[in-house]
Design a protein around this motif. Structure first.
Motif, PDB file in Angstrom:
ATOM      1  N   LEU A 101      -4.228  10.339  -9.879  1.00 25.96           N
ATOM      2  CA  LEU A 101      -5.140  10.494  -8.741  1.00 25.96           C
ATOM      3  C   LEU A 101      -4.426  11.150  -7.563  1.00 25.96           C
ATOM      4  O   LEU A 101      -3.212  11.039  -7.418  1.00 25.96           O
ATOM      5  N   SER A 102      -5.191  11.773  -6.699  1.00 27.48           N
ATOM      6  CA  SER A 102      -4.630  12.409  -5.503  1.00 27.48           C
ATOM      7  C   SER A 102      -4.091  11.352  -4.534  1.00 27.48           C
ATOM      8  O   SER A 102      -4.436  10.165  -4.622  1.00 27.48           O
ATOM      9  N   LYS A 103      -3.287  11.811  -3.604  1.00 25.90           N
ATOM     10  CA  LYS A 103      -2.738  10.934  -2.559  1.00 25.90           C
ATOM     11  C   LYS A 103      -3.875  10.252  -1.798  1.00 25.90           C
ATOM     12  O   LYS A 103      -3.847   9.041  -1.556  1.00 25.90           O
ATOM     13  N   GLU A 104      -4.891  11.030  -1.429  1.00 26.26           N
ATOM     14  CA  GLU A 104      -6.008  10.491  -0.655  1.00 26.26           C
ATOM     15  C   GLU A 104      -6.809   9.469  -1.453  1.00 26.26           C
ATOM     16  O   GLU A 104      -7.263   8.464  -0.902  1.00 26.26           O
ATOM     17  N   ALA A 105      -6.983   9.711  -2.742  1.00 25.77           N
ATOM     18  CA  ALA A 105      -7.686   8.745  -3.594  1.00 25.77           C
ATOM     19  C   ALA A 105      -6.896   7.441  -3.674  1.00 25.77           C
ATOM     20  O   ALA A 105      -7.471   6.342  -3.583  1.00 25.77           O
ATOM     21  N   GLN A 106      -5.580   7.550  -3.837  1.00 22.61           N
ATOM     22  CA  GLN A 106      -4.750   6.345  -3.910  1.00 22.61           C
ATOM     23  C   GLN A 106      -4.740   5.601  -2.575  1.00 22.61           C
ATOM     24  O   GLN A 106      -4.779   4.366  -2.543  1.00 22.61           O
ATOM     25  N   GLU A 107      -4.722   6.330  -1.479  1.00 23.47           N
ATOM     26  CA  GLU A 107      -4.798   5.681  -0.168  1.00 23.47           C
ATOM     27  C   GLU A 107      -6.144   4.983   0.010  1.00 23.47           C
ATOM     28  O   GLU A 107      -6.211   3.889   0.586  1.00 23.47           O
ATOM     29  N   SER A 108      -7.212   5.590  -0.484  1.00 29.78           N
ATOM     30  CA  SER A 108      -8.545   4.970  -0.418  1.00 29.78           C
ATOM     31  C   SER A 108      -8.557   3.652  -1.184  1.00 29.78           C
ATOM     32  O   SER A 108      -9.090   2.641  -0.700  1.00 29.78           O
ATOM     33  N   LEU A 109      -7.987   3.665  -2.375  1.00 26.14           N
ATOM     34  CA  LEU A 109      -7.937   2.442  -3.181  1.00 26.14           C
ATOM     35  C   LEU A 109      -7.092   1.374  -2.496  1.00 26.14           C
ATOM     36  O   LEU A 109      -7.469   0.194  -2.466  1.00 26.14           O
ATOM     37  N   PHE A 110      -5.961   1.755  -1.936  1.00 25.91           N
ATOM     38  CA  PHE A 110      -5.101   0.808  -1.220  1.00 25.91           C
ATOM     39  C   PHE A 110      -5.855   0.170  -0.056  1.00 25.91           C
ATOM     40  O   PHE A 110      -5.863  -1.048   0.115  1.00 25.91           O
ATOM     41  N   LEU A 111      -6.494   1.022   0.759  1.00 29.33           N
ATOM     42  CA  LEU A 111      -7.226   0.504   1.923  1.00 29.33           C
ATOM     43  C   LEU A 111      -8.373  -0.415   1.516  1.00 29.33           C
ATOM     44  O   LEU A 111      -8.545  -1.495   2.089  1.00 29.33           O
ATOM     45  N   ALA A 112      -9.152  -0.007   0.534  1.00 25.27           N
ATOM     46  CA  ALA A 112     -10.269  -0.841   0.079  1.00 25.27           C
ATOM     47  C   ALA A 112      -9.757  -2.175  -0.464  1.00 25.27           C
ATOM     48  O   ALA A 112     -10.330  -3.233  -0.186  1.00 25.27           O
ATOM     49  N   ASP A 113      -8.666  -2.112  -1.214  1.00 24.04           N
ATOM     50  CA  ASP A 113      -8.070  -3.323  -1.767  1.00 24.04           C
ATOM     51  C   ASP A 113      -7.700  -4.298  -0.652  1.00 24.04           C
ATOM     52  O   ASP A 113      -8.018  -5.487  -0.715  1.00 24.04           O
ATOM     53  N   LYS A 114      -7.051  -3.804   0.378  1.00 21.42           N
ATOM     54  CA  LYS A 114      -6.604  -4.684   1.461  1.00 21.42           C
ATOM     55  C   LYS A 114      -7.769  -5.117   2.350  1.00 21.42           C
ATOM     56  O   LYS A 114      -7.806  -6.251   2.818  1.00 21.42           O
ATOM     57  N   LEU A 115      -8.737  -4.228   2.571  1.00 23.35           N
ATOM     58  CA  LEU A 115      -9.886  -4.595   3.404  1.00 23.35           C
ATOM     59  C   LEU A 115     -10.727  -5.712   2.781  1.00 23.35           C
ATOM     60  O   LEU A 115     -11.273  -6.552   3.496  1.00 23.35           O
ATOM     61  N   LYS A 116     -10.833  -5.712   1.458  1.00 20.08           N
ATOM     62  CA  LYS A 116     -11.641  -6.730   0.779  1.00 20.08           C
ATOM     63  C   LYS A 116     -10.841  -8.000   0.435  1.00 20.08           C
ATOM     64  O   LYS A 116     -11.414  -8.991   0.013  1.00 20.08           O
ATOM     65  N   ASP A 117      -9.542  -7.968   0.629  1.00 20.35           N
ATOM     66  CA  ASP A 117      -8.689  -9.133   0.366  1.00 20.35           C
ATOM     67  C   ASP A 117      -8.766 -10.045   1.586  1.00 20.35           C
ATOM     68  O   ASP A 117      -8.427  -9.633   2.701  1.00 20.35           O
ATOM     69  N   LEU A 118      -9.188 -11.277   1.392  1.00 27.05           N
ATOM     70  CA  LEU A 118      -9.409 -12.181   2.517  1.00 27.05           C
ATOM     71  C   LEU A 118      -8.136 -12.556   3.268  1.00 27.05           C
ATOM     72  O   LEU A 118      -8.196 -12.964   4.427  1.00 27.05           O
ATOM     73  N   THR A 119      -6.977 -12.423   2.638  1.00 23.48           N
ATOM     74  CA  THR A 119      -5.737 -12.794   3.325  1.00 23.48           C
ATOM     75  C   THR A 119      -4.945 -11.594   3.831  1.00 23.48           C
ATOM     76  O   THR A 119      -4.015 -11.764   4.625  1.00 23.48           O
ATOM     77  N   ALA A 120      -5.287 -10.402   3.389  1.00 19.71           N
ATOM     78  CA  ALA A 120      -4.524  -9.216   3.784  1.00 19.71           C
ATOM     79  C   ALA A 120      -5.102  -8.620   5.064  1.00 19.71           C
ATOM     80  O   ALA A 120      -6.286  -8.331   5.135  1.00 19.71           O
ATOM     81  N   SER A 121      -4.249  -8.458   6.056  1.00 19.49           N
ATOM     82  CA  SER A 121      -4.671  -7.826   7.301  1.00 19.49           C
ATOM     83  C   SER A 121      -3.468  -7.161   7.947  1.00 19.49           C
ATOM     84  O   SER A 121      -2.392  -7.758   8.023  1.00 19.49           O
ATOM     85  N   PHE A 122      -3.673  -5.964   8.420  1.00 17.82           N
ATOM     86  CA  PHE A 122      -2.624  -5.263   9.157  1.00 17.82           C
ATOM     87  C   PHE A 122      -2.685  -5.582  10.645  1.00 17.82           C
ATOM     88  O   PHE A 122      -1.891  -5.064  11.420  1.00 17.82           O
ATOM     89  N   LYS A 123      -3.622  -6.440  11.035  1.00 15.50           N
ATOM     90  CA  LYS A 123      -3.706  -6.836  12.443  1.00 15.50           C
ATOM     91  C   LYS A 123      -2.398  -7.521  12.825  1.00 15.50           C
ATOM     92  O   LYS A 123      -1.910  -8.395  12.104  1.00 15.50           O
ATOM     93  N   ASP A 124      -1.838  -7.113  13.924  1.00 17.11           N
ATOM     94  CA  ASP A 124      -0.582  -7.675  14.446  1.00 17.11           C
ATOM     95  C   ASP A 124       0.632  -7.368  13.575  1.00 17.11           C
ATOM     96  O   ASP A 124       1.647  -8.053  13.681  1.00 17.11           O
ATOM     97  N   VAL A 125       0.524  -6.378  12.702  1.00 15.07           N
ATOM     98  CA  VAL A 125       1.704  -5.891  11.982  1.00 15.07           C
ATOM     99  C   VAL A 125       2.235  -4.727  12.818  1.00 15.07           C
ATOM    100  O   VAL A 125       1.720  -3.615  12.739  1.00 15.07           O
ATOM    101  N   ASP A 126       3.224  -5.039  13.639  1.00 18.76           N
ATOM    102  CA  ASP A 126       3.722  -4.063  14.600  1.00 18.76           C
ATOM    103  C   ASP A 126       5.163  -3.630  14.341  1.00 18.76           C
ATOM    104  O   ASP A 126       5.582  -2.588  14.821  1.00 18.76           O
ATOM    105  N   THR A 127       5.904  -4.448  13.617  1.00 16.63           N
ATOM    106  CA  THR A 127       7.322  -4.145  13.391  1.00 16.63           C
ATOM    107  C   THR A 127       7.589  -3.975  11.900  1.00 16.63           C
ATOM    108  O   THR A 127       6.775  -4.362  11.060  1.00 16.63           O
ATOM    109  N   ASP A 128       8.747  -3.424  11.591  1.00 18.60           N
ATOM    110  CA  ASP A 128       9.117  -3.283  10.179  1.00 18.60           C
ATOM    111  C   ASP A 128       9.301  -4.642   9.514  1.00 18.60           C
ATOM    112  O   ASP A 128       9.008  -4.790   8.324  1.00 18.60           O
TER     113      ASP A 128
END
Length: 162
Positions: A101-128
């Protein structure tokens, strides 16, 4: 929101907008987080194939096969939009192997996976360090804490390569 679900770039951009609103994160920061995770997983190679373990495929090293992480990501993307983008045609027969799959397709799958995961959130992920914690808890499919050192080493290499 108007977009073409069959255009991976348009779909990815729509998912970025959803993520920005849901997680209160800047699009540029989110893209950088994804780039770092992809580098840690596969050196950012879209066609990466895991040689041992897994079997992970693609830039985010989603495990292929029935009831594995790749299938979960596909289901979550379809759940978000109620239909399947054309870039997923044949993905079941390919056992959810994302390496074609293309880079954009894989990024779409990654984002959808994390958005629908009830425990995954990038909110307040500010540092490495926070990103490493997110990666270990929400993406890495294991419990081997020595992989945290691998994350640090790969991230150092990513920064040098940039």
């Amino acid at each position: 929101m108007s977009f073409n679900i069959n255009d991976a770039t348009s779909l990815r951009d729509s998912l970025l907008t959803i993520a920005e609103n849901q997680w209160k994160i800047d699009r540029k920061d989110l893209m950088e987080h994804m780039n770092k995770i992809a580098y840690v997983e596969s050196l950012g190679k879209i066609d990466a194939v895991q040689e041992s373990g897994g079997p992970g495929r693609g830039m985010f090293q989603y495990e292929m096969g029935k009831n594995q992480a790749g299938q979960t990501a596909v289901k979550r993307l379809v759940e978000l939009f109620g239909s399947s983008p054309s870039f997923l045609d044949g993905i079941v027969e390919k056992e959810f192997d994302f390496s074609g799959l293309s880079k954009e397709a894989q990024e779409s799958l990654f984002l959808a996976d994390k958005l629908k995961d009830l425990t995954a959130s990038f909110k307040d992920v500010d540092t490495d360090e926070e990103l490493k914690d997110f990666w270990f808890k929400e993406h890495y499919a294991g419990t081997d804490s020595t992989k945290l050192d691998l994350f640090d080493r790969q991230l150092t290499d990513y920064k040098k390569a940039k």
